[in-house]
Design an enzyme around this catalytic site. Sequence first.
Site, short mmCIF file in Angstrom:
data_model
loop_
_atom_site.label_atom_id
_atom_site.label_comp_id
_atom_site.label_asym_id
_atom_site.label_seq_id
_atom_site.Cartn_x
_atom_site.Cartn_y
_atom_site.Cartn_z
N CYS A 125 0.84 -1.20 0.00
CA CYS A 125 0.00 0.00 0.00
C CYS A 125 0.88 1.26 0.00
CB CYS A 125 -0.90 -0.02 1.23
SG CYS A 125 -1.82 1.51 1.49
N ARG A 126 0.64 2.13 -0.96
CA ARG A 126 1.44 3.35 -1.07
C ARG A 126 1.30 4.23 0.16
NH1 ARG A 126 0.28 8.49 -2.94
NH2 ARG A 126 -1.75 7.81 -3.67
#
Length: 113
Positions: free
Chosen positions: A10-11
């Site tokens: 997840c960024r």
Amino acid sequence: MITIYHNNRCRKSREGLGILERSGKPFEIRKYLEDTLSESELKNLLSKLGIKPIDLVRKNETIWKESFKNKDLTDAQVIKAMVDNPKLIERPVVINGNKATIGRPPEKILEII
């Protein structure tokens, strides 16, 4: 001790981890998809966040849409859904003592460290 509930794919979670790394403060990483939360741990986390279980759910996840969306679920049922399907837990979540925040946007982490 500061703890980040982290998903490396997840960024936003990676951005939150970067904020903690730059802070210079000691912290630990909990990869909650591998080291899943128990029901009591999740209830404790929700208490620190001060939110209802539904507010921690990633409602765009396929699991949610296919199995839970538009159902009238109790808090206990939502918690069970997150325990059974940790992908449903919003990320990143950072805990510092009795304070916690969802790092959306990641800069919210700065408020508790």
